[in-house]
Scaffold this motif. Structure first.
Motif, PDB file in Angstrom:
ATOM      1  N   ALA A 175      15.941  -2.940   4.480  1.00 41.20           N
ATOM      2  CA  ALA A 175      14.937  -3.735   3.760  1.00 41.20           C
ATOM      3  C   ALA A 175      14.394  -2.872   2.619  1.00 41.20           C
ATOM      4  O   ALA A 175      14.093  -1.691   2.822  1.00 41.20           O
ATOM      5  CB  ALA A 175      13.814  -4.168   4.691  1.00 41.20           C
ATOM      6  N   GLN A 176      14.311  -3.437   1.447  1.00 39.80           N
ATOM      7  CA  GLN A 176      13.773  -2.716   0.285  1.00 39.80           C
ATOM      8  C   GLN A 176      12.263  -2.883   0.225  1.00 39.80           C
ATOM      9  O   GLN A 176      11.745  -4.002   0.382  1.00 39.80           O
ATOM     10  CB  GLN A 176      14.419  -3.219  -1.006  1.00 39.80           C
ATOM     11  N   LEU A 177      11.563  -1.770  -0.006  1.00 40.61           N
ATOM     12  CA  LEU A 177      10.109  -1.765   0.017  1.00 40.61           C
ATOM     13  C   LEU A 177       9.565  -1.619  -1.412  1.00 40.61           C
ATOM     14  O   LEU A 177      10.039  -0.765  -2.177  1.00 40.61           O
ATOM     15  CB  LEU A 177       9.582  -0.622   0.896  1.00 40.61           C
ATOM     16  N   PRO A 178       8.534  -2.380  -1.747  1.00 38.66           N
ATOM     17  CA  PRO A 178       7.952  -2.309  -3.107  1.00 38.66           C
ATOM     18  C   PRO A 178       6.929  -1.182  -3.231  1.00 38.66           C
ATOM     19  O   PRO A 178       5.735  -1.421  -3.496  1.00 38.66           O
ATOM     20  CB  PRO A 178       7.308  -3.687  -3.273  1.00 38.66           C
ATOM     21  N   LEU A 179       7.373   0.046  -3.040  1.00 36.07           N
ATOM     22  CA  LEU A 179       6.487   1.202  -3.109  1.00 36.07           C
ATOM     23  C   LEU A 179       6.880   2.068  -4.300  1.00 36.07           C
ATOM     24  O   LEU A 179       8.062   2.233  -4.610  1.00 36.07           O
ATOM     25  CB  LEU A 179       6.568   2.023  -1.811  1.00 36.07           C
ATOM     26  N   PHE A 180       5.855   2.699  -4.925  1.00 30.90           N
ATOM     27  CA  PHE A 180       6.092   3.513  -6.119  1.00 30.90           C
ATOM     28  C   PHE A 180       5.266   4.789  -5.964  1.00 30.90           C
ATOM     29  O   PHE A 180       4.050   4.778  -6.164  1.00 30.90           O
ATOM     30  CB  PHE A 180       5.689   2.747  -7.387  1.00 30.90           C
ATOM     31  N   ILE A 181       5.910   5.864  -5.629  1.00 34.07           N
ATOM     32  CA  ILE A 181       5.167   7.059  -5.202  1.00 34.07           C
ATOM     33  C   ILE A 181       5.678   8.341  -5.863  1.00 34.07           C
ATOM     34  O   ILE A 181       5.280   9.437  -5.457  1.00 34.07           O
ATOM     35  CB  ILE A 181       5.245   7.212  -3.674  1.00 34.07           C
ATOM     36  N   SER A 182       6.526   8.266  -6.859  1.00 33.58           N
ATOM     37  CA  SER A 182       7.120   9.483  -7.426  1.00 33.58           C
ATOM     38  C   SER A 182       6.376   9.944  -8.680  1.00 33.58           C
ATOM     39  O   SER A 182       6.975  10.389  -9.659  1.00 33.58           O
ATOM     40  CB  SER A 182       8.587   9.248  -7.761  1.00 33.58           C
ATOM     41  N   ASP A 183       5.044   9.850  -8.656  1.00 34.07           N
ATOM     42  CA  ASP A 183       4.248  10.246  -9.814  1.00 34.07           C
ATOM     43  C   ASP A 183       3.626  11.615  -9.648  1.00 34.07           C
ATOM     44  O   ASP A 183       2.771  12.031 -10.463  1.00 34.07           O
ATOM     45  CB  ASP A 183       3.168   9.201 -10.091  1.00 34.07           C
ATOM     46  N   GLY A 184       3.971  12.340  -8.629  1.00 30.85           N
ATOM     47  CA  GLY A 184       3.434  13.676  -8.416  1.00 30.85           C
ATOM     48  C   GLY A 184       2.039  13.693  -7.823  1.00 30.85           C
ATOM     49  O   GLY A 184       1.400  14.755  -7.778  1.00 30.85           O
ATOM     50  N   LYS A 185       1.522  12.545  -7.349  1.00 25.89           N
ATOM     51  CA  LYS A 185       0.184  12.464  -6.763  1.00 25.89           C
ATOM     52  C   LYS A 185       0.302  12.160  -5.255  1.00 25.89           C
ATOM     53  O   LYS A 185       1.322  11.660  -4.790  1.00 25.89           O
ATOM     54  CB  LYS A 185      -0.639  11.382  -7.448  1.00 25.89           C
ATOM     55  N   TRP A 186      -0.787  12.472  -4.525  1.00 28.37           N
ATOM     56  CA  TRP A 186      -0.830  12.145  -3.102  1.00 28.37           C
ATOM     57  C   TRP A 186      -0.956  10.626  -2.930  1.00 28.37           C
ATOM     58  O   TRP A 186      -1.775   9.967  -3.574  1.00 28.37           O
ATOM     59  CB  TRP A 186      -2.006  12.821  -2.400  1.00 28.37           C
ATOM     60  N   HIS A 187      -0.108  10.081  -2.062  1.00 34.52           N
ATOM     61  CA  HIS A 187      -0.164   8.673  -1.719  1.00 34.52           C
ATOM     62  C   HIS A 187      -0.088   8.531  -0.197  1.00 34.52           C
ATOM     63  O   HIS A 187       0.626   9.277   0.472  1.00 34.52           O
ATOM     64  CB  HIS A 187       0.988   7.886  -2.364  1.00 34.52           C
ATOM     65  N   HIS A 188      -0.836   7.552   0.287  1.00 35.12           N
ATOM     66  CA  HIS A 188      -0.796   7.238   1.720  1.00 35.12           C
ATOM     67  C   HIS A 188       0.131   6.046   1.917  1.00 35.12           C
ATOM     68  O   HIS A 188      -0.083   4.970   1.358  1.00 35.12           O
ATOM     69  CB  HIS A 188      -2.201   6.927   2.252  1.00 35.12           C
ATOM     70  N   ILE A 189       1.176   6.229   2.722  1.00 35.73           N
ATOM     71  CA  ILE A 189       2.193   5.216   2.957  1.00 35.73           C
ATOM     72  C   ILE A 189       2.138   4.812   4.438  1.00 35.73           C
ATOM     73  O   ILE A 189       2.112   5.667   5.331  1.00 35.73           O
ATOM     74  CB  ILE A 189       3.609   5.737   2.618  1.00 35.73           C
ATOM     75  N   CYS A 190       2.156   3.507   4.719  1.00 34.90           N
ATOM     76  CA  CYS A 190       2.250   2.981   6.082  1.00 34.90           C
ATOM     77  C   CYS A 190       3.313   1.894   6.122  1.00 34.90           C
ATOM     78  O   CYS A 190       3.389   1.048   5.217  1.00 34.90           O
ATOM     79  CB  CYS A 190       0.922   2.394   6.552  1.00 34.90           C
ATOM     80  N   ILE A 191       4.112   1.899   7.185  1.00 38.19           N
ATOM     81  CA  ILE A 191       5.146   0.889   7.408  1.00 38.19           C
ATOM     82  C   ILE A 191       4.994   0.398   8.842  1.00 38.19           C
ATOM     83  O   ILE A 191       4.938   1.198   9.781  1.00 38.19           O
ATOM     84  CB  ILE A 191       6.553   1.467   7.203  1.00 38.19           C
ATOM     85  N   THR A 192       4.941  -0.921   9.015  1.00 36.48           N
ATOM     86  CA  THR A 192       4.892  -1.516  10.355  1.00 36.48           C
ATOM     87  C   THR A 192       6.164  -2.329  10.578  1.00 36.48           C
ATOM     88  O   THR A 192       6.760  -2.862   9.633  1.00 36.48           O
ATOM     89  CB  THR A 192       3.656  -2.424  10.530  1.00 36.48           C
ATOM     90  N   TRP A 193       6.543  -2.446  11.850  1.00 33.78           N
ATOM     91  CA  TRP A 193       7.737  -3.236  12.206  1.00 33.78           C
ATOM     92  C   TRP A 193       7.602  -3.703  13.645  1.00 33.78           C
ATOM     93  O   TRP A 193       7.035  -3.001  14.490  1.00 33.78           O
ATOM     94  CB  TRP A 193       9.000  -2.388  12.051  1.00 33.78           C
ATOM     95  N   THR A 194       8.134  -4.873  13.927  1.00 28.10           N
ATOM     96  CA  THR A 194       8.206  -5.383  15.293  1.00 28.10           C
ATOM     97  C   THR A 194       9.564  -6.020  15.519  1.00 28.10           C
ATOM     98  O   THR A 194      10.133  -6.640  14.605  1.00 28.10           O
ATOM     99  CB  THR A 194       7.078  -6.392  15.588  1.00 28.10           C
ATOM    100  N   THR A 195      10.056  -5.878  16.718  1.00 26.55           N
ATOM    101  CA  THR A 195      11.372  -6.436  17.030  1.00 26.55           C
ATOM    102  C   THR A 195      11.357  -7.968  17.025  1.00 26.55           C
ATOM    103  O   THR A 195      12.400  -8.593  16.866  1.00 26.55           O
ATOM    104  CB  THR A 195      11.848  -5.924  18.407  1.00 26.55           C
ATOM    105  N   ARG A 196      10.171  -8.538  17.175  1.00 21.71           N
ATOM    106  CA  ARG A 196      10.050 -10.001  17.133  1.00 21.71           C
ATOM    107  C   ARG A 196      10.329 -10.500  15.717  1.00 21.71           C
ATOM    108  O   ARG A 196       9.547 -10.272  14.794  1.00 21.71           O
ATOM    109  CB  ARG A 196       8.663 -10.415  17.581  1.00 21.71           C
TER     110      ARG A 196
END
Length: 398
Positions: A265-286
């Motif tokens: 699955a492709q995620l719409p995240l953009f984090i390669s700017d050299g700054k601290w970013h908080h990333i969270c990913i959730t998933w369920t088998t349902r």
């Protein structure tokens, strides 16, 4: 005897001639002698029988009993030698002698029952005792065997209980040590970062703990990277038979991707700017539902990502490298370049407000499956740990 004869009754009908009277007297005397002889013979036979029994008994009783019996027997001889002339007295004396001998015999038999040795017992009695002793011995051995089995079972149960208790205590001690202040080289056990400054296939970090079987999860971490093209692989989880059980990767000019059981699955995240970013990913088998958060905000969601597939337990969790086999075969082009901190995993889907509170530093919520603590992270190949307070550094980035 003459006195006895004189006292015998005379026949009725008057006096007999002297010759007839003498003849009658001789006949009666002969009859009396024969009766006494028969009586004495029968009593002697009884005495011989009793003497034989006493001899057999006294052979096991010892010298003292033998001496006593001889003395008694001697008394018997004297008595027989001095038998009275009166038949009534003879019978009475013999009766007393027989009673004395019977009493002595009963006494000896009682003494034998109390004191006789096992070797002197008759064969049939000895065999009966041996059988009884054998039965008792078998019963005793059977009971001992039962007790040994119970002891062994109790020992096994005790060992299993002790092992279970020790495992629980070790887990508790480990958890306490993780939460204790001052058990790390850093100010707080979770206030550190892992630095991976080069794109190589030998710099990486490894989480010591593994994952249990999961039907849902939330992964959160702080990261900072300015690598191009692509930041690489912040983390990967591989199990036997599936190297891409869970992977977060940005490779080349492709968007960040989440792989579960090699499904993407492709995620719409953009984090390669050299700054601290908080990333969270959730998933369920349902239905394979997933969510992607950046700095506390939900930026994407989707479904049908490995639906109804449970995350397999017992794998290897690597920071900074993508695994082609469990724990190895890293590719430098997929390596993460940058810094990361506060990598936590929960066994459930966190609420959006919890994720927001973690991202804005208003709450501290360690992962209940994988917490970010110093002694749970090893670094290899030149990767390093440095003290950091991500919330303070993030403010500097603003």
């Amino acid at each position: 005897l003459l006195a006895q004869i004189a006292s015998w009754p005379r026949p009725a009908g008057g006096a007999l001639p002297p010759e007839e009277e003498l003849k009658a007297t001789v006949l009666q005397l002969r009859e009396t002698v024969l009766q006494q002889k028969e009586t004495i013979g029968s009593q002697r036979e009884a005495i011989r029988e009793l003497t034989g029994k006493l001899s057999r008994c006294e052979s096991a009783d010892g010298k003292s009993a033998t001496g006593t019996w001889k003395k008694e027997l001697g008394k018997g001889k004297d008595t027989m030698g001095d038998l009275p002339r009166d038949p009534a007295q003879v019978i009475d004396q013999l009766s007393r002698t027989m009673q004395t001998l019977k009493d002595r015999l009963e006494s000896l038999e009682h003494q034998l029952r109390a004191n006789v040795s096992y070797a002197a017992l008759p064969n049939d009695l000895r065999e009966m005792l041996q059988r009884r002793l054998g039965d008792l011995e078998r019963q005793l051995l059977s009971k001992v065997a039962e007790l040994e089995d119970e002891k062994s079972l109790l020992h096994n149960e005790t060992s299993a209980h002790r092992q279970k208790t020790e495992t629980a205590l070790n887990a508790l001690l480990e958890r306490v040590s993780e939460l204790e202040k001052g058990n790390s080289a850093f100010k707080s056990p979770d206030e550190f970062k892992v630095s991976l400054p080069l794109r190589t296939n030998y710099l990486y970090g490894k989480i010591k703990k593994t994952l249990p079987e999961l039907y849902a999860f939330t992964v959160c971490l702080w990261l900072r990277s300015s690598a191009s093209p692509g930041i690489g692989t912040p983390f990967s989880y591989a199990v036997p038979g599936q190297a891409n059980e869970i992977v977060l990767i940005e490779w080349g000019n492709n968007p960040i991707e989440l792989l579960i059981n090699d499904k993407v699955a492709q995620l719409p995240l953009f984090i390669s700017d050299g700054k601290w970013h908080h990333i969270c990913i959730t998933w369920t088998t349902r239905d394979g539902m997933w969510e992607a958060f950046q700095d506390g905000e939900k930026l994407g969601t989707g479904e049908n990502l490995a639906p109804w597939h449970p995350i397999k337990p017992g794998g290897v969790l690597i920071l900074g490298q993508e695994q082609d086999t469990v724990g190895g075969r890293f590719d430098a082009t997929q390596a993460f370049v940058g810094e990361m901190s506060q990598f936590n995993i929960w066994d459930r889907v966190l609420k959006a407000e919890d994720i927001m509170n973690i991202a804005n530093c208003s709450t501290n919520m360690p992962g209940n499956i994988i917490p970010w603590v110093d002694n749970n992270v090893d670094v290899f190949g030149g990767a390093t740990k440095w003290p950091v307070e991500t919330c303070e550094e993030r403010l500097l980035d603003l």
